[in-house]
Design a protein around this motif. Structure first.
Motif, PDB file in Angstrom:
ATOM      1  N   TYR A 123      -2.687   3.989  -1.172  1.00 44.05           N
ATOM      2  CA  TYR A 123      -3.936   3.122  -1.878  1.00 44.05           C
ATOM      3  C   TYR A 123      -3.314   1.956  -1.789  1.00 44.05           C
ATOM      4  CZ  TYR A 123      -0.678   3.581  -5.558  1.00 44.05           C
ATOM      5  OH  TYR A 123       0.800   3.555  -6.464  1.00 44.05           O
ATOM      6  N   ILE A 134      -8.406   9.016  -3.609  1.00 45.74           N
ATOM      7  CA  ILE A 134      -8.263   7.950  -4.886  1.00 45.74           C
ATOM      8  C   ILE A 134      -9.049   6.860  -4.759  1.00 45.74           C
ATOM      9  CG2 ILE A 134      -6.339   6.914  -3.413  1.00 45.74           C
ATOM     10  CD1 ILE A 134      -4.722   6.679  -5.847  1.00 45.74           C
ATOM     11  N   THR A 187      -7.626   9.787  -9.299  1.00 49.13           N
ATOM     12  CA  THR A 187      -7.536  10.805  -8.396  1.00 49.13           C
ATOM     13  C   THR A 187      -8.571  11.957  -8.424  1.00 49.13           C
ATOM     14  OG1 THR A 187      -5.120  10.227  -7.608  1.00 49.13           O
ATOM     15  CG2 THR A 187      -6.014  12.232  -6.636  1.00 49.13           C
ATOM     16  N   ASP A 209       0.905  -1.058  -0.083  1.00 49.59           N
ATOM     17  CA  ASP A 209      -0.070  -0.190  -0.171  1.00 49.59           C
ATOM     18  C   ASP A 209       0.930   1.184   0.031  1.00 49.59           C
ATOM     19  OD1 ASP A 209       1.050  -0.472   2.491  1.00 49.59           O
ATOM     20  OD2 ASP A 209      -1.076  -0.398   3.573  1.00 49.59           O
ATOM     21  N   SER A 221     -10.253   3.127  -7.122  1.00 51.80           N
ATOM     22  CA  SER A 221      -9.744   2.215  -8.030  1.00 51.80           C
ATOM     23  C   SER A 221     -10.959   1.366  -8.699  1.00 51.80           C
ATOM     24  CB  SER A 221      -8.701   1.186  -7.572  1.00 51.80           C
ATOM     25  OG  SER A 221      -9.217   0.419  -6.716  1.00 51.80           O
ATOM     26  N   GLU A 257     -12.949   3.262  -2.804  1.00 51.13           N
ATOM     27  CA  GLU A 257     -12.221   4.689  -2.241  1.00 51.13           C
ATOM     28  C   GLU A 257     -11.505   4.354  -0.967  1.00 51.13           C
ATOM     29  OE1 GLU A 257     -13.821   9.188  -1.772  1.00 51.13           O
ATOM     30  OE2 GLU A 257     -15.272   7.670  -1.702  1.00 51.13           O
ATOM     31  N   TYR A 258     -10.200   4.807  -1.157  1.00 51.87           N
ATOM     32  CA  TYR A 258      -9.443   4.125  -0.172  1.00 51.87           C
ATOM     33  C   TYR A 258      -9.255   4.938   1.030  1.00 51.87           C
ATOM     34  CZ  TYR A 258      -7.838   0.825  -3.535  1.00 51.87           C
ATOM     35  OH  TYR A 258      -7.917  -0.206  -4.590  1.00 51.87           O
ATOM     36  N   LYS A 259      -9.642   6.273   1.296  1.00 48.19           N
ATOM     37  CA  LYS A 259      -9.579   6.966   2.296  1.00 48.19           C
ATOM     38  C   LYS A 259     -10.395   6.309   3.562  1.00 48.19           C
ATOM     39  CE  LYS A 259      -9.840  11.653   2.049  1.00 48.19           C
ATOM     40  NZ  LYS A 259     -10.443  12.985   1.508  1.00 48.19           N
ATOM     41  N   PHE A 318      -6.822   3.360 -11.859  1.00 48.37           N
ATOM     42  CA  PHE A 318      -6.772   4.232 -10.447  1.00 48.37           C
ATOM     43  C   PHE A 318      -7.167   5.687 -11.002  1.00 48.37           C
ATOM     44  CE2 PHE A 318      -4.325   0.851  -8.983  1.00 48.37           C
ATOM     45  CZ  PHE A 318      -4.609   0.684  -7.582  1.00 48.37           C
TER      46      PHE A 318
END
Length: 369
Positions: A52, A295, A256, A43, A297, A282-284, A254
């Motif tokens: 991410y 960001i 952003t 990550d 994917s 959504e990685y946040k 991916f």
């Protein structure tokens, strides 16, 4: 000379390497063909400071106190309970199916007991459950099966659910209450600084050397190693003597965006067969970062590419058994991990398998001394 060569710096290889070095004082060389450690859990942080998961979302959850205690020596944790929404027409509803899913889809206001009756009325009984289609239809009926499972499964696995073991879709629960968590394990959290940082700490022993960008096939002088721990594809170790074991792979796109958040939850599934990707992450939501950008994917399953998922079918298990028989005859090689054992492991299961394998190795070493 090294006591051990560990092939693969993912969770399996790193766990065994750490135990061998710190508990037995063994000298260990860890190699990986990728330019980083942590395997598929890698990550990194991008130029905007956003963390991410390069190989798709990895959510840690377990009921094993032993695994939690072990990994907690290398990371602090950020509590995180994963939630997933699935697109059904123009609506997003919780998956696994729960009371909210049913009430939203059908415009109802059922309590938990009424949801149980609703599902039971639609469930189709089978004398014997033989595949994933029957597993789902026996729980929720054909309409919900078609809405949420058939298209998604066909995209993800490249096979109809009727062609897959019942265990594939059997992993997915059905709920009658309001619990909208994807997992219900006792421990659900993410490594506070990420998986890669955790694995780097696991490999930090002075008894461990790590060489990246190196394929096992390039190691010519294997006599330098007392024992090999192999975590790669078992069929490749034996030069695919009986043919290749089938896997599904993934391709990621991916993106952003200059907004705080795009999605209300970490993952949105796309069950419709005419939508090419299976889910958007959504990685946040997973990392807990509070940056102004986000960001995402999108995942596109594929038959080509790095092996991700062993395909659970009887003929594939039979092919694996041929390789497993060869593996058992290798006195100086131990096979462990999802690819080496051709098993659809979760992360905690990988670590648990590696810890158990280390105990076997330690017992063997003690008996030989």
């Amino acid at each position: 000379m090294y006591d051990y060569l560990v092939v693969g710096a993912g969770l399996a290889g790193s766990t065994i390497a750490e135990r061998l070095a710190t508990q037995l004082g063994a000298s260990v060389l860890v190699i990986d063909k990728r330019p980083h450690v942590a395997g598929n859990t890698h990550d990194p942080v991008d130029a905007d400071g956003l963390r991410y998961h390069q190989y798709g979302p990895h959510i840690f959850h377990t009921n094993s106190a032993e695994v939690v205690a072990y990994l907690s020596a290398f990371t602090a944790w950020r509590p995180y309970e994963h939630r997933v929404l699935a697109r059904a027409g123009d609506r997003l509803v919780p998956i696994p199916i729960n009371r909210t899913t049913i009430n939203t889809l059908y415009g109802l206001d059922l309590d938990a007991a009424a949801v149980a009756r609703f599902l039971a009325d639609r469930a189709v009984p089978f004398a014997r459950i033989e595949n994933s289609e029957q597993m789902i239809v026996s729980r929720v009926g054909r309409e919900l099966y078609e809405t949420f499972f058939r298209g998604y499964t066909r995209k993800h696995w490249g096979l109809d659910p009727a062609e897959l073991d019942a265990s594939v879709c059997g992993r997915i629960p059905t709920r009658t209450g309001d619990d909208d968590r994807y997992f219900t394990d006792a421990f659900q959290a993410m490594p506070a600084e990420g998986y890669t940082a955790m694995v780097e700490r696991m490999l930090a022993s002075p008894e461990i050397d790590v060489v990246l960008g190196t394929d096992f096939a390039a190691i010519a002088d294997r006599a330098r190693f007392g024992h090999v721990i192999y975590t790669g594809p078992i069929d490749e170790y034996f030069d695919c003597k009986f043919g290749r074991l089938p896997y599904r792979s993934l391709r990621f796109e991916f993106e952003t965006r200059d907004v705080g958040y795009v999605q209300p939850v970490g993952c949105i599934n796309e069950p419709a067969i005419d939508v090419a990707h299976t889910r958007t992450t959504e990685y946040k939501h997973l990392t807990g970062q509070t940056l102004a950008k986000t960001i995402l994917s999108r995942e596109y399953p594929s038959a080509e590419g790095d092996p991700y998922y062993p395909i659970p079918r009887p003929e594939n298990r039979e092919l694996y058994r041929k390789y497993a028989n060869l593996a058992r005859a290798q006195r100086a090689v131990t096979f462990v991990g999802r690819l080496a054992e051709y098993r659809y492991y979760n992360m905690d299961q990988v670590v648990a398998s590696a810890l158990a394998t280390f105990e076997d190795l330690a017992s063997t070493a003690a008996a030989a001394s």
